[in-house]
Design an enzyme around this catalytic site. Structure first.
Site, mmCIF file in Angstrom:
data_model
loop_
_atom_site.group_PDB
_atom_site.id
_atom_site.type_symbol
_atom_site.label_atom_id
_atom_site.label_comp_id
_atom_site.label_asym_id
_atom_site.label_seq_id
_atom_site.Cartn_x
_atom_site.Cartn_y
_atom_site.Cartn_z
ATOM 1 N N HIS A 48 0.885 -8.831 58.451
ATOM 2 C CA HIS A 48 1.354 -9.731 57.634
ATOM 3 C C HIS A 48 0.531 -10.948 57.399
ATOM 4 C CE1 HIS A 48 2.381 -11.580 61.530
ATOM 5 N NE2 HIS A 48 2.638 -12.655 61.025
HETATM 6 C C1 UD1 Z 1 5.671 -16.872 59.517
HETATM 7 C C2 UD1 Z 1 4.651 -17.721 60.423
HETATM 8 C C3 UD1 Z 1 3.419 -16.804 61.049
HETATM 9 C C4 UD1 Z 1 4.277 -15.782 62.012
HETATM 10 C C5 UD1 Z 1 5.478 -15.150 61.111
HETATM 11 C C6 UD1 Z 1 6.240 -14.335 61.992
HETATM 12 C C7 UD1 Z 1 4.050 -19.946 59.287
HETATM 13 C C8 UD1 Z 1 2.911 -20.294 58.425
HETATM 14 N N1 UD1 Z 1 3.793 -18.369 59.445
HETATM 15 O O1 UD1 Z 1 4.898 -15.950 58.714
HETATM 16 O O2 UD1 Z 1 2.872 -17.405 61.806
HETATM 17 O O3 UD1 Z 1 3.575 -14.951 62.607
HETATM 18 O O4 UD1 Z 1 6.417 -16.030 60.393
HETATM 19 O O5 UD1 Z 1 7.003 -13.225 61.191
HETATM 20 O O6 UD1 Z 1 4.739 -20.468 59.547
HETATM 21 N N2 UD1 Z 1 10.206 -13.754 53.710
HETATM 22 C C9 UD1 Z 1 11.592 -12.905 53.246
HETATM 23 N N3 UD1 Z 1 12.265 -12.915 54.273
HETATM 24 C C10 UD1 Z 1 12.488 -13.777 55.474
HETATM 25 C C11 UD1 Z 1 11.204 -14.733 55.802
HETATM 26 C C12 UD1 Z 1 10.073 -14.407 54.684
HETATM 27 O O7 UD1 Z 1 11.641 -12.026 52.739
HETATM 28 O O8 UD1 Z 1 13.371 -13.939 56.171
HETATM 29 C C13 UD1 Z 1 9.107 -13.358 53.014
HETATM 30 C C14 UD1 Z 1 9.187 -14.334 51.558
HETATM 31 O O9 UD1 Z 1 8.700 -13.581 50.556
HETATM 32 C C15 UD1 Z 1 8.293 -15.448 52.071
HETATM 33 C C16 UD1 Z 1 7.140 -14.668 52.981
HETATM 34 O O10 UD1 Z 1 7.933 -13.461 53.442
HETATM 35 O O11 UD1 Z 1 7.641 -16.035 51.113
HETATM 36 C C17 UD1 Z 1 6.552 -15.294 54.090
HETATM 37 O O12 UD1 Z 1 7.393 -15.866 54.690
HETATM 38 P P1 UD1 Z 1 6.908 -17.384 55.819
HETATM 39 O O13 UD1 Z 1 8.206 -17.740 56.564
HETATM 40 O O14 UD1 Z 1 6.474 -18.321 54.502
HETATM 41 O O15 UD1 Z 1 5.730 -16.901 56.481
HETATM 42 P P2 UD1 Z 1 5.401 -15.535 57.342
HETATM 43 O O16 UD1 Z 1 4.596 -14.669 56.578
HETATM 44 O O17 UD1 Z 1 6.773 -14.926 57.668
#
Ligand code: UD1
Length: 378
Positions: free
Chosen positions: A215
Site C-alpha cells: 500500500h
Molecule cells: C495510512 C498510513 C500508513 C499506514 C497505513 C495502514 C499515513 C500517512 N499513512 O496509510 O503509514 O501504514 O495507514 O493501513 O498516515 N481508504 C479507504 N478506507 C479507509 C481508509 C482509507 O478507502 O478506511 C482509502 C482512501 O482512498 C484514501 C486511501 O485509502 O484516500 C489512503 O488512506 P490514508 O489514511 O490517507 O493512508 P493509508 O494509505 O491508509
C-alpha cells in the site's frame, strides 16, 4: 521506592488512534490502564480509517472499548487530512484538557494530534518513538520526525530508536526503551488464532503459499512500479500461490491501471482481513512479501521469512535479528529470495530484547514516572 505525589491525584490521558495499525498498538495499553486508579483515559478516533474492515473489525477482535470521541475526518490529501484532524482535535482537547496526549506510530493522525497538543502546552507521549528510515520521501518519516521533536515522553521499541533520539539531542530522561507494544497484541492473540483457518477460504495449504500486502506510495503511486510488481506477483503465483488482502488505496490504483482483474488463477485477492485472520495468514505462510512496517515486526517474531518491498526500513532490528530482507521493488530480488526460501535457505530469527508481550505495563510505568507517581517496578 519513591513516595506517590498524592495517593488520590488523578491524571487524564487522551489516547489517539486513526489508522488500522494504531488499533493494534492501543489495545494492550488500554488493558494495562484498566488496572490503574490514578490514570484515567478516553479513546479519541480521528476517523482517518473509516471502512468497517479497516477500523470497526479491529475494535471487535482486539476487544477495544468503543471510542468516546470520533473526529470523522475521512480521506483527503495529506495537508487537508492533517489540517482537518488538527481543527477537530483542538475542539475535543479543549473540552477535556487532558494531562497528557498519547500518540502511536507514524500516521498523519499521530503528527496532527501531537502538533495540537504541543501548541496547547499539553504533554505528549509517543509510543514507537525514534524510528527513522532516513527517507524523507515517505510521509511517515516526516510524521515521525515532527512527532518526536514535540514529544515529552519518547517510548522506544528497538535500540536504533534510542540511538536516533540521542543523536537528535533528546534528553535521556525523556527516552525509555519499552519494547514493541504490537508484539503484546500478537502474543496475546496468537494462541486463539490457531483455531482459524483463513487460508482454507482461498483453498490454500499451510506452508505452501505466500502472503502479500502492498500500500505504500513508493510501490503503488507510480504506474510503472505497480505494473512491474504486478507482473512479478502474477508470474510468481504460478510457482507459489499468493494471497493478497488488498488495501483500498491499492485497489483504487490497480483499477485505474486496469490491472485489478488481470491475475493468474493462483493469485488471490481478498478484502482487508481482521487482525486474527491476518495473524493466521502470516503464521501459516511459507513467506510474506510486504511494505508494511508492522508486518516486518510480526513476521520476525513468528519466524516467517519476510521479503520487505522497500529500499529502506525504520525498523532495522527486523533485518539484523529478525526475518526481514529488503528487496525494494526489484522482481529479480523477489524471485531470487522466493527461490532460496523454497530451497530452505532463509534467515532464522533471534530473540529481540523487550519484544516479550509486556511492553504496555512498561509504557504505563513510564507515564506514571513522568507524573511522579509510584510505579509497581520501583
Ligand atoms: C495510512 C498510513 C500508513 C499506514 C497505513 C495502514 C499515513 C500517512 N499513512 O496509510 O503509514 O501504514 O495507514 O493501513 O498516515 N481508504 C479507504 N478506507 C479507509 C481508509 C482509507 O478507502 O478506511 C482509502 C482512501 O482512498 C484514501 C486511501 O485509502 O484516500 C489512503 O488512506 P490514508 O489514511 O490517507 O493512508 P493509508 O494509505 O491508509
Amino acid at each position: 521506592m519513591r513516595l506517590a505525589k498524592s495517593a488520590s491525584q488523578e491524571y487524564f490521558l487522551d489516547l489517539i488512534v486513526g489508522a488500522r495499525p494504531n488499533l493494534v498498538k492501543v489495545a494492550p495499553l488500554i488493558r494495562a490502564l484498566q488496572h490503574e486508579d490514578q490514570l484515567k483515559f478516553r479513546l479519541v478516533h480521528t476517523g482517518q480509517h473509516y471502512d468497517t474492515r479497516m477500523s470497526q473489525d479491529f475494535f471487535e477482535v482486539l476487544e477495544i472499548p468503543h471510542e468516546q470521541v470520533n473526529l470523522e475526518v475521512g480521506s483527503s490529501s495529506h495537508a487537508k487530512q492533517t489540517a482537518c484532524i488538527m481543527e477537530r482535535f483542538e475542539d475535543a482537547v479543549l473540552s477535556k484538557r487532558p494531562s497528557m496526549v498519547v500518540v502511536f506510530g507514524d500516521v498523519n493522525s499521530t503528527m496532527a494530534c501531537a502538533l495540537v497538543s504541543a501548541k496547547l502546552g499539553i504533554p505528549i507521549a509517543h509510543v514507537e518513538a525514534g524510528l527513522r528510515s532516513f527517507d524523507r520521501s515517505m510521509p511517515e518519516e516526516i510524521n515521525r520526525i515532527v512527532t518526536d521533536s514535540l514529544s515529552d515522553l519518547l517510548l522506544v521499541s528497538e535500540p536504533a530508536g534510542m540511538a536516533n533520539l540521542r543523536h537528535e539531542g533528546h534528553s535521556d530522561k525523556a527516552i525509555h526503551q519499552v519494547g514493541n507494544i504490537m508484539i503484546d497484541s500478537l502474543l496475546r492473540h496468537l494462541p486463539v488464532c490457531s483455531s482459524r483457518n483463513t487460508y482454507a477460504q482461498h483453498d490454500l495449504i499451510p506452508g505452501k503459499y505466500a502472503l502479500m500486502t502492498l500500500h505504500r506510495p513508493s510501490n503503488v503511486d507510480k504506474p510503472e512500479t505497480l505494473r512491474s510488481l504486478w507482473s512479478c506477483f502474477n508470474d510468481l503465483s504460478e510457482k507459489v500461490p499468493i494471497i493478497f488482502p488488498a488495501h483500498p488505496r491499492t485497489v483504487q490504483k490497480l483499477k485505474e491501471l486496469d490491472l485489478f482483474q488481470k491475475r493468474a488463477p493462483q493469485f488471490h485477492i481478498a478484502e482487508p482481513v481482521d487482525y486474527m485472520d491476518m495473524l493466521c495468514l502470516q503464521s501459516n505462510a511459507s513467506f510474506v512479501m510486504t511494505d508494511s512496517g508492522g508486518i516486518q515486526e510480526e513476521t520476525s517474531v513468528l519466524g516467517i521469512p519476510c521479503l520487505t518491498l522497500r529500499e529502506n526500513t525504520e525498523r532495522p532490528i527486523t533485518v539484523f535479528q529478525g526475518t526481514s530482507t529488503l528487496v525494494g521493488n526489484s522482481p529479480q530480488l523477489i524471485w531470487q529470495h522466493a527461490h532460496d526460501i523454497a530451497e530452505g535457505r532463509y534467515k532464522k530469527a533471534g530473540e529481540i530484547p523487550l519484544w516479550d508481550g509486556r511492553t504496555a505495563p512498561r509504557v504505563v510505568s513510564a507515564i506514571k514516572q513522568y507524573f511522579g507517581l509510584a510505579t509497581n517496578d520501583e
